[in-house]
Write a protein that holds these residues in place. Sequence first.
Motif, PDB file in Angstrom:
ATOM      1  N   TYR A  55      13.935 -17.737   5.036  1.00 47.87           N
ATOM      2  CA  TYR A  55      15.063 -16.568   5.014  1.00 47.87           C
ATOM      3  C   TYR A  55      14.364 -15.319   4.098  1.00 47.87           C
ATOM      4  CZ  TYR A  55      16.500 -19.256   1.096  1.00 47.87           C
ATOM      5  OH  TYR A  55      16.706 -19.951  -0.094  1.00 47.87           O
ATOM      6  N   VAL A  56      15.107 -14.422   4.209  1.00 48.90           N
ATOM      7  CA  VAL A  56      14.841 -13.145   3.675  1.00 48.90           C
ATOM      8  C   VAL A  56      15.821 -12.459   2.953  1.00 48.90           C
ATOM      9  CG1 VAL A  56      13.715 -10.927   3.621  1.00 48.90           C
ATOM     10  CG2 VAL A  56      12.751 -12.824   5.009  1.00 48.90           C
ATOM     11  N   HIS A  57      15.911 -12.446   1.639  1.00 54.49           N
ATOM     12  CA  HIS A  57      17.004 -11.567   1.072  1.00 54.49           C
ATOM     13  C   HIS A  57      16.809 -10.222   0.720  1.00 54.49           C
ATOM     14  CE1 HIS A  57      19.757 -14.695  -0.199  1.00 54.49           C
ATOM     15  NE2 HIS A  57      18.978 -15.454  -0.903  1.00 54.49           N
ATOM     16  N   HIS A  58      17.645  -9.322   1.077  1.00 57.55           N
ATOM     17  CA  HIS A  58      17.456  -7.874   0.784  1.00 57.55           C
ATOM     18  C   HIS A  58      18.891  -7.011   0.548  1.00 57.55           C
ATOM     19  CE1 HIS A  58      18.971  -6.935   4.843  1.00 57.55           C
ATOM     20  NE2 HIS A  58      18.399  -8.073   5.180  1.00 57.55           N
ATOM     21  N   GLY A  59      18.586  -5.907   0.155  1.00 55.14           N
ATOM     22  CA  GLY A  59      19.923  -4.989  -0.058  1.00 55.14           C
ATOM     23  C   GLY A  59      20.257  -5.182  -1.784  1.00 55.14           C
TER      24      GLY A  59
ATOM     25  N   ALA B 299      12.992 -10.076  -0.521  1.00 52.38           N
ATOM     26  CA  ALA B 299      12.305 -11.298  -1.368  1.00 52.38           C
ATOM     27  C   ALA B 299      12.671 -12.448   0.040  1.00 52.38           C
ATOM     28  CB  ALA B 299      13.402 -11.986  -2.120  1.00 52.38           C
ATOM     29  N   GLY B 300      11.224 -13.191   0.177  1.00 47.77           N
ATOM     30  CA  GLY B 300      11.271 -14.267   1.402  1.00 47.77           C
ATOM     31  C   GLY B 300      11.306 -15.522   0.798  1.00 47.77           C
TER      32      GLY B 300
ATOM     33  N   THR C 214      11.388 -28.807   0.888  1.00 50.20           N
ATOM     34  CA  THR C 214      10.462 -27.981  -0.135  1.00 50.20           C
ATOM     35  C   THR C 214      10.975 -26.777  -0.234  1.00 50.20           C
ATOM     36  OG1 THR C 214       8.934 -27.440   1.531  1.00 50.20           O
ATOM     37  CG2 THR C 214       8.442 -29.303   0.297  1.00 50.20           C
ATOM     38  N   PHE C 215      10.804 -26.041  -1.308  1.00 57.68           N
ATOM     39  CA  PHE C 215      11.360 -24.576  -1.400  1.00 57.68           C
ATOM     40  C   PHE C 215      10.158 -23.921  -2.166  1.00 57.68           C
ATOM     41  CE2 PHE C 215      13.065 -21.571  -4.436  1.00 57.68           C
ATOM     42  CZ  PHE C 215      13.960 -20.772  -3.786  1.00 57.68           C
ATOM     43  N   GLU C 216       9.840 -22.623  -1.585  1.00 62.61           N
ATOM     44  CA  GLU C 216       8.802 -21.596  -2.036  1.00 62.61           C
ATOM     45  C   GLU C 216       9.299 -20.393  -2.293  1.00 62.61           C
ATOM     46  OE1 GLU C 216       5.076 -21.911  -0.525  1.00 62.61           O
ATOM     47  OE2 GLU C 216       4.383 -20.501  -1.577  1.00 62.61           O
ATOM     48  N   TYR C 217       9.421 -19.509  -3.296  1.00 64.11           N
ATOM     49  CA  TYR C 217       9.685 -18.191  -3.290  1.00 64.11           C
ATOM     50  C   TYR C 217       8.327 -17.466  -3.027  1.00 64.11           C
ATOM     51  CZ  TYR C 217      10.544 -13.806  -5.356  1.00 64.11           C
ATOM     52  OH  TYR C 217      10.579 -12.358  -5.741  1.00 64.11           O
ATOM     53  N   GLU C 218       8.375 -16.454  -2.052  1.00 62.61           N
ATOM     54  CA  GLU C 218       7.099 -16.002  -1.742  1.00 62.61           C
ATOM     55  C   GLU C 218       6.572 -15.022  -2.830  1.00 62.61           C
ATOM     56  OE1 GLU C 218       8.000 -14.693   2.263  1.00 62.61           O
ATOM     57  OE2 GLU C 218       8.123 -16.904   3.009  1.00 62.61           O
ATOM     58  N   GLY C 219       7.346 -14.528  -3.618  1.00 66.48           N
ATOM     59  CA  GLY C 219       7.136 -13.660  -4.894  1.00 66.48           C
ATOM     60  C   GLY C 219       6.081 -14.387  -5.584  1.00 66.48           C
ATOM     61  N   VAL C 220       6.256 -15.869  -5.967  1.00 64.47           N
ATOM     62  CA  VAL C 220       5.359 -16.669  -6.575  1.00 64.47           C
ATOM     63  C   VAL C 220       4.856 -17.614  -5.781  1.00 64.47           C
ATOM     64  CG1 VAL C 220       5.410 -18.108  -8.877  1.00 64.47           C
ATOM     65  CG2 VAL C 220       7.148 -16.147  -8.514  1.00 64.47           C
TER      66      VAL C 220
ATOM     67  N   ARG D 210       9.663 -24.158 -13.832  1.00 66.94           N
ATOM     68  CA  ARG D 210      11.061 -24.193 -13.898  1.00 66.94           C
ATOM     69  C   ARG D 210      11.580 -23.148 -14.826  1.00 66.94           C
ATOM     70  NH1 ARG D 210      13.990 -28.847 -17.245  1.00 66.94           N
ATOM     71  NH2 ARG D 210      13.356 -27.498 -19.244  1.00 66.94           N
ATOM     72  N   GLU D 211      10.945 -23.009 -15.878  1.00 65.54           N
ATOM     73  CA  GLU D 211      11.294 -21.944 -17.079  1.00 65.54           C
ATOM     74  C   GLU D 211      11.404 -20.529 -16.362  1.00 65.54           C
ATOM     75  OE1 GLU D 211      12.539 -23.245 -19.948  1.00 65.54           O
ATOM     76  OE2 GLU D 211      12.380 -24.754 -18.982  1.00 65.54           O
ATOM     77  N   GLY D 212      10.159 -20.182 -15.684  1.00 58.42           N
ATOM     78  CA  GLY D 212       9.998 -18.956 -15.040  1.00 58.42           C
ATOM     79  C   GLY D 212      11.115 -18.787 -14.088  1.00 58.42           C
ATOM     80  N   ALA D 213      11.241 -19.727 -13.005  1.00 58.21           N
ATOM     81  CA  ALA D 213      12.306 -19.423 -12.170  1.00 58.21           C
ATOM     82  C   ALA D 213      13.661 -19.470 -12.639  1.00 58.21           C
ATOM     83  CB  ALA D 213      12.275 -20.844 -11.280  1.00 58.21           C
TER      84      ALA D 213
END
Lengths: 113, 161
Positions: B66-70, B78-79, B96-102, B134-137
Amino acid sequence: MVDNEQALDRAFTALGDPVRRAIVARLSRGEATVNELADLFPITKQAVSRHIGVLEDAGLITRSRDGQRRPCHLDPAALERLTSWIDGYRLAAESRFRKLDAVLETLKEEEER
Amino acid sequence: MSTNPTTIEAPEGTPFLDVTRVFDATPAQVFRAYTDPELIAQWLGPRDLEIDIEEYDARPGGRYRYVHHGGHLGEQRAGFHGVFHTVEKDRLIIQTFEYEGVPDEVKLDILRIEEVDGKARVVGHSVFPSVRAREGALASGMSHGINDSMERLTELLAKGV
């Protein structure tokens, strides 16, 4: 990072007390002296001073000198560190879960129909 | 509507994040809200953002993206993506979960749904690839929702958090 975590620990520990949370809430609206803060609580001025000392050690508030007055101020940077960390996560999670509450409410209504 | 408290624990020095919340609903309703893409779109993510769900196949081996925007993201999109490892109806979801920015910092999310006194308790246990991840997220991803930290902290304090 470790220093930062210790600072966070101290801050959260300091905020574990209801009187100190009330002091922080009061100071978020503007500076106040120990006497002014003592008027708000049914405890002695000495007890209020001790609470302020704990908040000061935790880096949450600072005190300045203004003639005879020594007002307490909230340190916005310290608060930001707090709110941007776990409280920030808590707010984000809470906001998400409240939306989920609303979704579940509509599911229940659907099923009752 | 009553609001139930959220318990969040991030034990120091571990890559874990534990979030527990009770919902005034049945486990079956909670499971649906967590697996039906139309329902997911109604609650996942920060309030000010829009969400486009490209794929949400909540079955073992199924993918989601999924992609967040606005909102506060402005022009940015943000994908997020991952796969479902275990999906047991009304009981357990492991994904599993991955933020495409990281990229490549993949988190494992284990979500149990339990029935307690006629309500559903959701117990989430997340395992980040490292303490630093974890701290970064927590620090970056979660802070953006706060526009006026002072005011919100005051609200939190007023609630006796």
